[in-house]
Design a protein around this motif. Structure first.
Motif: not given
Length: 56
Positions: A20-23, A30-34, A38-45
């Protein structure tokens, strides 16, 4: 906004034992916004508010 791959290379993100990705700053996964259009996924802390993009 940087890509996830670039942030991994620069040391802003790392992967834990379960891949898993970790800040690095907060130490939290990280959490995900789909966006379906869009073809991109936004990953955020959730703690620091920083965002990275990832191509699906």
């Amino acid at each position: 906004m940087k890509s996830v791959r670039k942030a991994l290379r620069e040391g802003e993100l790392e992967k834990d034992t379960y891949d898993r990705l970790v800040c690095v700053e907060s130490g939290k996964p990280l959490k995900t916004k789909n966006d379906p259009d869009s073809i991109t996924t936004i990953r955020y802390c959730p703690d620091t508010g920083k965002e990275w993009k990832e191509i699906r």
